[in-house]
Design a protein around this motif. Sequence first.
Motif: not given
Length: 394
Positions: A94-108
Amino acid sequence: MTEDQTATAAGDTPMGRPPRNRRELLVKMLWIGVWLIFLSSPISDLTSGRHTTGATVAGALGLAAFVGVYLSLVFRRMGRPFSPRLTVSMITILGVLAPALAYSLGSAWLGLFVYLSVACGATLPVRAAYWAIPVSGAAMYLVGLHSSEKEARGLLFLVVMIGFSMVGVGQLVRTTIELRKARATVAHLAANEERLRLARDLHDLLGHSLSLITLKSELAGRMLPDQPEKAAQQVADIEQVSRQALVDVREAVSGYRRPRLAAELAGTQVALTAAGVTADVPAWPDLTGVPEESESALAWALREAVTNVVRHSGADKCLIRLTHRQTLDGPMLELCVEDNGSGGSGKGPGNGLTGLTERLEKAGGTLEAGRVRHGFRLVAHVPTATSGHVGSGA
């Protein structure tokens, strides 16, 4: 006596144990599902068409993996949790997926950090959660600087607050489990002590009588050939002693079997909360001057009423009141048990209520039972020699 079960604010379902039936499972699933509202932003972002096909597919797969790991952690926490090593591994995912998705796809996608914080607070040991939650908040803020600092600043307090709230909930669940185990141990010790006390009393009652019967039997056996009259007297003495011993045993056993109102009230609190029913039970009653027969009849009434609430009513709330009243027939002790259930099958009074009515009538009391506007009510009266008011707060 069943174990005490504490109710959660999410529908009065027992804490710290797996769901026992479909209703408890649905309530807990609803409680968990409510928090999935934070996924609305990532889903809206995926369906908005702002990303390329590859980014949309990668985001959908990443979101599915994140939600699957999160739900696995939460649902297993209701039953048999994962091992500490596997739990840490899943939180790391979870700690890897959350920042990776938020950084790549935006603030949403910053709302994923809320789930990360909840997972840390709910599954990690307290000391580990105390640093993991602030780290999750800091990571969310740093990732948010890349897309929307304003939104990241707004979510920071929420991420940290919800995480530490889950730590508190976890502590409450652990305390509830320990309390339930302690109460079960106390009940077991009390039962053992009661058995020992019964054994001592029976020994005291029967020891002398049985010894006397044995001696007189031996004496009658020696007298029987040559002194039949004296032997017959010994046999008559044996009969008298045995009859008296039987009377003593019956009195002792009936005393143990007679229910006590205070004990029934304590058991009522445990039984109702174990069944997921919110219970309002009176405090320790003042029974000064109340005859034992009246107290016993009222205790039976309370036991029967609570049994009906637990087994047949489908209620989730139960109110119990004990009040001394002055009536035309003299001072009475009134027991009122009211629930918000269906009132059973509606086919008339069952064997339990019929037998209870007869038991109360023998004690000079009365029973009223029937449906009311919001459930079912049972009111029992027994005579007493005093008047006053019994405390009504649990």
